[in-house]
Design a protein around this motif. Structure first.
Motif, PDB file in Angstrom:
ATOM      1  N   ALA A 139      13.685 -45.787   7.241  1.00  0.00           N
ATOM      2  CA  ALA A 139      13.858 -46.670   6.082  1.00  0.00           C
ATOM      3  C   ALA A 139      14.507 -45.913   4.930  1.00  0.00           C
ATOM      4  O   ALA A 139      15.386 -46.443   4.237  1.00  0.00           O
TER       5      ALA A 139
ATOM      6  N   CYS B 253      16.671 -47.275   1.457  1.00  0.00           N
ATOM      7  CA  CYS B 253      15.587 -48.020   0.816  1.00  0.00           C
ATOM      8  C   CYS B 253      14.839 -47.147  -0.193  1.00  0.00           C
ATOM      9  O   CYS B 253      14.716 -45.928  -0.014  1.00  0.00           O
TER      10      CYS B 253
ATOM     11  N   ILE C  21      14.926 -54.736   7.343  1.00  0.00           N
ATOM     12  CA  ILE C  21      15.949 -53.980   6.610  1.00  0.00           C
ATOM     13  C   ILE C  21      17.334 -54.350   7.136  1.00  0.00           C
ATOM     14  O   ILE C  21      18.268 -54.582   6.356  1.00  0.00           O
TER      15      ILE C  21
END
Length: 271
Positions: free
Chosen positions: A83, A88, A234
């Protein structure tokens, strides 16, 4: 990939157990903890238990060694790293405490992946005893939320995070398991995502009336599913943003062509 803030709970989300219970149980103080639990708030009790550990000769090093052995699913760390690598912004909102969380994250080698940790403050005093304080000092004033414990309203934390995000296209993904994660789930917006752990307290609370949660709900059961669902979301946001960008770009090109075609045709003038 930018535009996504991933907010993790800690206990039973990043790690597979409750870190408070883990330390108390592993150091042999479960009976005393259970005896005192009905008499005071959890956060206050944890501070008292740190005093009991210190009084009985347990050191900060003893606590750290126990924390380094805490169980977690092997897919959680790769999920965090993936991630982060996708751009992110990773944050933690937890009712544990800063010393426990940072000790574990540093041991796992992932502390630097989190831009922010919101949890109960803690410090080692001059006597070498760990002190644990409330995130919201309920001795001074109540946070006013009937859904949350007196020391921390995660919903207020989520609202602050939302207010601090300036970009309109920012999306939140919230992962949690406990009843304390229900309040923040109610503060998420329609464009956000809620990832409750299946068959845990927050899942049960949401299932009573899922319509109260505006965000999309995507459950998960273990570390493998956490990784799969998180990366799926995502990727989903990434594809939506790319599609929106391409669509916007095409409109601009169409406008440009249309404007060009609308210009009056100027005939060449003979010399």
């Amino acid at each position: 990939m930018s535009g996504i803030v991933v907010v993790f709970d800690f206990d039973k989300t990043i790690v597979d157990v409750d870190s408070d219970n883990w330390v108390i149980d592993e150091l042999g103080f479960t009976d005393l903890f259970n005896q005192l639990l009905p008499t005071m708030p959890w956060n206050t009790l944890m501070d008292k238990m740190m005093m009991e550990l210190h009084t009985h000769g347990k050191t900060i090093k003893d606590i750290e060694e126990v924390l380094h052995k805490i169980p977690l699913n092997p897919r959680v760390v790769p999920a965090v790293k993936a991630a982060h690598s996708l751009g992110c912004d990773l944050r933690i909102v937890s009712d544990a405490n800063m010393f426990f969380i940072e000790s574990i994250l540093k041991h796992l080698g992932i502390r630097e992946y989190f831009s922010e940790i919101n949890t109960n403050p803690s410090y080692v005093n001059e006597e070498g005893r760990l002190r644990i304080l409330p995130y919201h000092d309920f001795n001074k004033a109540s946070h006013g939320c009937s859904l949350c414990p007196p020391n921390m309203c995660k919903g207020l934390v989520i609202e602050r995070i939302e207010d601090s995000i300036s970009e309109e296209d920012k999306r939140l993904i919230y992962l949690g398991d406990g009843s304390g994660d229900y309040c923040p789930s109610l503060r998420l917006k329609e464009k956000d995502f809620m990832m409750p752990r299946k068959n845990f307290p927050v899942w049960d609370l949401i299932c009573r009336d899922p319509s109260l949660v505006k965000a999309e709900i995507h459950g998960w059961s273990d570390g493998e599913e956490l990784e799969q669902v998180l990366l799926y979301l995502i990727n989903k946001v990434s594809m939506e943003q790319n599609s929106s960008f391409i669509s916007s770009d095409c409109k601009l090109q169409t406008l440009s062509v249309s404007a060009h075609e609308a210009l009056p045709k100027v005939l060449p003038v003979r010399p």
